[in-house]
Structures are given as structure tokens and as C-alpha cells.
Scaffold this motif. Structure first.
Motif, short mmCIF file in Angstrom:
data_model
loop_
_atom_site.label_atom_id
_atom_site.label_comp_id
_atom_site.label_asym_id
_atom_site.label_seq_id
_atom_site.Cartn_x
_atom_site.Cartn_y
_atom_site.Cartn_z
N LEU A 303 -15.41 39.96 17.99
CA LEU A 303 -14.64 41.07 18.54
C LEU A 303 -15.40 42.36 18.22
CD1 LEU A 303 -10.98 40.01 17.66
CD2 LEU A 303 -12.49 39.22 19.48
N ASN A 306 -13.99 45.87 16.69
CA ASN A 306 -12.76 45.61 15.95
C ASN A 306 -12.85 46.09 14.51
OD1 ASN A 306 -10.88 43.64 14.26
ND2 ASN A 306 -10.08 43.67 16.35
N LEU A 307 -14.05 46.05 13.94
CA LEU A 307 -14.23 46.50 12.56
C LEU A 307 -13.88 47.99 12.43
CD1 LEU A 307 -15.24 45.60 9.71
CD2 LEU A 307 -17.50 46.49 10.38
N SER A 310 -9.64 48.46 14.30
CA SER A 310 -8.49 47.68 13.86
C SER A 310 -8.57 47.44 12.35
CB SER A 310 -8.43 46.34 14.61
OG SER A 310 -7.32 45.59 14.23
N ASN A 312 -7.62 44.70 9.02
CA ASN A 312 -7.73 43.27 8.83
C ASN A 312 -6.43 42.53 9.18
OD1 ASN A 312 -9.27 40.93 7.92
ND2 ASN A 312 -7.89 40.89 6.16
N PHE A 315 -6.20 42.15 12.89
CA PHE A 315 -7.21 41.17 13.28
C PHE A 315 -6.71 39.75 13.02
CE2 PHE A 315 -10.78 38.56 11.60
CZ PHE A 315 -11.45 38.34 12.78
N THR A 318 -4.42 38.45 15.62
CA THR A 318 -5.13 37.97 16.81
C THR A 318 -5.62 36.54 16.60
OG1 THR A 318 -5.86 40.21 17.38
CG2 THR A 318 -7.10 38.39 18.34
N ARG A 341 -15.60 40.18 13.14
CA ARG A 341 -15.38 41.58 13.51
C ARG A 341 -16.67 42.35 13.30
NH1 ARG A 341 -11.36 43.81 9.44
NH2 ARG A 341 -10.95 45.42 11.00
N SER A 342 -17.03 43.18 14.28
CA SER A 342 -18.20 44.05 14.12
C SER A 342 -17.84 45.45 14.56
CB SER A 342 -19.38 43.53 14.95
OG SER A 342 -19.17 43.77 16.33
N SER A 355 -21.82 47.59 9.57
CA SER A 355 -21.57 46.49 10.51
C SER A 355 -22.44 45.29 10.19
CB SER A 355 -21.81 46.96 11.95
OG SER A 355 -21.48 45.96 12.88
N GLN A 362 -19.53 37.51 7.20
CA GLN A 362 -18.61 36.69 7.98
C GLN A 362 -19.30 35.46 8.56
OE1 GLN A 362 -15.73 39.23 10.52
NE2 GLN A 362 -17.30 40.67 9.85
#
Length: 398
Positions: A303, A306-307, A310, A312, A315, A318, A341-342, A355, A362
Motif C-alpha cells: 500500500l 499508507n505509511l 494512515s 497502524n 492499516f 484493511t 506499508r510504504s 520508507s 516488513q
């Protein structure tokens, strides 16, 4: 806003900053393509790098020219001190040079967490003026005059698109306020021209005559990514990258090809993963459905942005929704909890490092440590770059 007597047709204050940009409207120029960290191919002798200074700004030899396509070339009689920008990579680029914006189209609070995670860095939000009252507001030239920025780090094509202005409107702002020198790097806009992150960064360093800081950033970035890449496993996972929103109950997903020239998926290219959409264009993105997603069945679902946008907890909601979805639950990535998430849209040099660190953890927790869910909770022993060194460069200690 106070009423002011403004003569739009006559230059008002730029005796020291000559707005020499040539606005090219919707025209297409040959871009500067290459690897993500290559130097810009159209650098001129007037834009040559000055090294050897350990202060925030180099002693500029004025006048000097800076070319940023598609805007053109501007001759600076004095080093600019203030800038206005869209939310995005150019703000993070300027922040990496220690320069906070005088004004933004809008200031996205989510981006600030990266600076707050650094020592000795303060962001004064009260001093940043909005160029738009809200996302529904119309563009008002008066706001540009009120801000009176020395330079506008904006792609003129994007400014025209969202403002409804024409070339004469842009020329007016350049003549009466300050030059418009920026270029969208999230992904190629009309394909050309396109600067990679560090090509755009080099342009900004020349604009503000802070080449010593830029060179320090290059050294730091090279060191960090060399170390990360030396520790990557031989087998690269397949990643399906998605931008904007990833709604499992939606009618389509916005897929992005990691291999395409685009800054928002730079993290995954630097970590050497395989795109799930190899051979596809997907610039800037393509809406796909469940059938295509099941066909490619990536090992990981990424995503993008998203980092930044949004937290955690959201996230994880989702991820849970995908697990409970009749079709999505058939995907390998969903069954293995392989969501990533990036950062993306706003990614300049500072956010780039955060990032890369987050995605490395991750994707490869056995090598880089378990991802805690937020950038603030990464144990010191697992941090992949020196926060203090980043802060020192931002503050001019190069």
C-alpha cells in the motif's frame, strides 16, 4: 485578507530575482531518464556544484541560472530565502536542506511525523501560510501576492491543471512575485520531462545554493542503501503495489508498476523486489479487478503512501477486511499476512530513508528485525540510518 492595491501588469518587487522562466504549457520535452540516483543530464556550467562549505548555505556567486523542466531557466540575482509549494516531494527536498515553506497549497499533517522523529528539528506550522482556504477553494492570485514567495517549487503544468489558469496567468505571477520552478516527480506527467528524486534534489540545492548539504545527503544516502542492499536475500519477493486507496469492497484497485519511472514506488526498486505487473505500463496507475489480482497473485501487497497517510491501527483494519473477504482471502499475500506499508506521494530525501527502513523490516524481518508498526517504535539497534546525522545535515552541519 486585507485589500491591497496591486497592479498586475507591472513588476512589483523582483529587482533582485529575475523571473526568466519560459512557461511551456502542455508541451512535452525530452526528459532526463536513468537510474534513480543519477545526476541530471541537463546541468549547465552556471549550475555547477560548489563544495567545501560546512554551513547551511554556500557563498553564492550571483547571478546564476537554474533550469528546471518544463518551467525553463531562471536567472537568480540573489539567493531565494522563501518558497511556496504543493504538498509533495519538493517540500521534503527543501526540508532536507533546512528550509521550511513560507506557504503551501495545503499542509498535510501526516508528513510532519518524519521530522518529529528526528532530534533537534523543529517545524513551525504557525509560520506556514495556506494558498488555498480549503480543497474546495478556487485559486486566487491575491494569495500568491500576499505570500510573496521568492520562488514557487511547483510544476507549472500541475498549477495550470488545478487552478484553471493559462500561460499568461503563470507569467504574471513570475513577473510580479517569483519564478515557478518545479517538476512533478511522483510519476511522469505526460511522460516527459521526468526527474528522479536526486535529480530534483540537485536542482533545489542549486536554487538555494546549498550544494554542500546536497553532497552530504548523497554520501549518506549512498552509504545507507549500500548497507541495506548488501544484506538483501538472493530471492526477491513479488510485490503488487497499489496507490490511492485499497478498498477490498471496491470495484477496482489502483495498481502501479514498481519498475516504471516513478518516485512513489522508489522504495521497492531500491530493495530489489519484483513487480507483480511486469511488462505492464500502469503509469500513473491502472484500475484492475479481482480477476487480474487473482491472476498475478503477488507474494506481497504493498500500500503505497499508507505509511504517511494512515496509522497502524487503520492499516490493520484493511488487512483484517481482506482476510474476511470471500475473494481477497484466496490471495497468497492475504493468507500469509504479507501486507506492506510504504511512503510515496510526499517522498523526498528524508522520507526516502524512513520508507526504505520500514519496508526492509516488513519484507525481511529475519534480517532487519520485526517491524513494530510505526517509525517511532523502531529499536535503536534496528535503525538503518543515523537520525542524528540526518538532523545535522538538515541543520547545516555537513
Amino acid at each position: 485578507m486585507q485589500d491591497r492595491d496591486i497592479s498586475y501588469g507591472v513588476p512589483r518587487r523582483r529587482d533582485v530575482l529575475k523571473a526568466g522562466c519560459s512557461i511551456l504549457g502542455g508541451g512535452v520535452l525530452a526528459g532526463c531518464l536513468g537510474n534513480d540516483d543519477a545526476s541530471s543530464a541537463d546541468s549547465t556550467a552556471a549550475e555547477s556544484t560548489t563544495n567545501g562549505e560546512s554551513t547551511a548555505a554556500n557563498d553564492a556567486s550571483t547571478p546564476y541560472d537554474v533550469t528546471v523542466k518544463p518551467a525553463g531557466t531562471n536567472t537568480f540575482e540573489e539567493v531565494p530565502e522563501t518558497y511556496a509549494s504543493f504538498p509533495g516531494a519538493w517540500m521534503d527536498i527543501a526540508m532536507a536542506l533546512g528550509i521550511q515553506p513560507a506557504a503551501m497549497m495545503s499542509l498535510e499533517q501526516e508528513q510532519l511525523k518524519y521530522y518529529e522523529a528526528l532530534p533537534d528539528i523543529d517545524v513551525d506550522l504557525d509560520s506556514v501560510q495556506p494558498l488555498l482556504e480549503s480543497s474546495e477553494s478556487e485559486f486566487d492570485k491575491e494569495a500568491f501576492y500576499e505570500v510573496d514567495a521568492d520562488v514557487h517549487l511547483m510544476d507549472p503544468r500541475i498549477l495550470k491543471r488545478y487552478s484553471g489558469w493559462d500561460d499568461s496567468d503563470l507569467k504574471e505571477i513570475e513577473q510580479n512575485v517569483g519564478p515557478i520552478l518545479g517538476s512533478l516527480i511522483r510519476f511522469p506527467y505526460d511522460r516527459d520531462p521526468y526527474y528522479t528524486l536526486y535529480e530534483a534534489f540537485e536542482k533545489a540545492a542549486k536554487i538555494f545554493q546549498r550544494q554542500a548539504q546536497y553532497e552530504a545527503w548523497v554520501d549518506l544516502k549512498d552509504s545507507v542503501f549500500t548497507e541495506i542492499q548488501s544484506r538483501l536475500p538472493d530471492d526477491s519477493p513479488t510485490v503488487g503495489a497499489f496507490i490511492i486507496r485499497f478498498n477490498v469492497d471496491g470495484k477496482g484497485f489502483m495498481a502501479a508498476n514498481i519498475d516504471a519511472f516513478r518516485n512513489d514506488t522508489r522504495t521497492f526498486r531500491k530493495l530489489g523486489v519484483d513487480t507483480a505487473f511486469k511488462g505492464e505500463t500502469y503509469v500513473p496507475y491502472k484500475k484492475i479487478g479481482y480477476e487480474k489480482l487473482l491472476e498475478v497473485d503477488p507474494e506481497y501487497i504493498a500500500l503505497v503512501d499508507n505509511l504517511t497517510k494512515s496509522d497502524n491501527e487503520t492499516f490493520q483494519e484493511t488487512v483484517e477486511a481482506a482476510k474476511n473477504h470471500e475473494t481477497m482471502s484466496q490471495l497468497t499475500a492475504v493468507q500469509n499476512d504479507n501486507f506492506v506499508r510504504s511512503a510515496g506521494t510526499n517522498m523526498g530525501p528524508v522520507i526516502d530513508l524512513f520508507s526504505a527502513e520500514a519496508v526492509a523490516m516488513q519484507l525481511f524481518p529475519d534480517e532487519f528485525g520485526e517491524w513494530p508498526g510505526t517509525i517511532d517504535d523502531i529499536p535503536t539497534e534496528n535503525q538503518l540510518f543515523d537520525r542524528q546525522r540526518v538532523a545535522d545535515i538538515i541543520n547545516g552541519d555537513v
